[in-house]
Design an enzyme around this catalytic site. Sequence first.
Site, short mmCIF file in Angstrom:
data_model
loop_
_atom_site.label_atom_id
_atom_site.label_comp_id
_atom_site.label_asym_id
_atom_site.label_seq_id
_atom_site.Cartn_x
_atom_site.Cartn_y
_atom_site.Cartn_z
N THR A 125 23.42 39.66 -22.13
CA THR A 125 23.32 39.51 -23.58
C THR A 125 22.09 40.30 -24.02
OG1 THR A 125 21.87 37.56 -23.56
CG2 THR A 125 24.24 37.15 -23.42
N ILE A 147 15.97 36.97 -16.42
CA ILE A 147 15.13 37.29 -17.57
C ILE A 147 15.18 38.79 -17.84
CG2 ILE A 147 12.80 37.20 -18.53
CD1 ILE A 147 14.13 34.44 -18.09
N LYS A 148 15.53 39.12 -19.07
CA LYS A 148 15.63 40.54 -19.44
C LYS A 148 14.36 40.93 -20.17
CE LYS A 148 19.61 43.28 -21.03
NZ LYS A 148 20.72 43.26 -21.98
N VAL A 149 13.67 41.93 -19.65
CA VAL A 149 12.43 42.40 -20.29
C VAL A 149 12.57 43.89 -20.58
CG1 VAL A 149 10.99 40.68 -19.09
CG2 VAL A 149 11.25 42.96 -18.10
#
Length: 218
Positions: A27, A82-84
């Site tokens: 997402t 976790i998207k960074v």
Amino acid sequence: MKFFVDTADVAEIRELADTGLLDGVTTNPSLIAKSGRDFKEVIAEICALVAGPVSAEVAARDTNGMLAEAAVLRAIASNVAIKVPLTWDGLKACRALSREGAMVNVTLCFSANQALLAAKAGASFISPFIGRLDDIGEDGMALIGDIRTIYDNYGDLKTEILAASIRSDDHVRRSALMGADVATVPPGVLRALARHPLTDRGLDAFLADWKKTGQTIT
Ligand code: G3P
């Protein structure tokens, strides 16, 4: 090759998960905005539907803020990745999170050097954006090839190449040829992968002939 679906539409994800062919979900803030729903609720629902990694993107720009948000997102489910963003702050957050054993997807990658840094920072996934490079007249697919070559040059780099910003079935085909580990694909493109006009035509002809035999199988 793993297939992730790139959407925050829970109904779509439920249907695709039923095929047993879905390995994860990505997402991003734009997809969450499009869903019109609460971010954390959506991520919790998706994590309950899909056992594989579910990428949830931080909204802070600074490392400490990203780490605080990551703690909240990681508490939702064990399969949250976790998207960074691929910034120095994002890379520092990636390094810290991967040391804690979190899955990290480093996003908005547009160059091989960025991908090299993400791998050194311990990213689980690097997300090169193919479609957006094509949009500006560059060759998104060449970037996938470059990253594959670089990662294969160094056995200690374990980051998976997650081809993102995929717009067509040809992007999927070429990502697979280039050796991307994962493709994250919009639901419509994912469904289109199984379709071919000759399959439909051939099936109609086989079933018409089968009917003529008057037989049943069960
Ligand atoms: O996975 C990243 C993707 O959501 C971006 O796709 O089509 O907005 O470039 P797009």
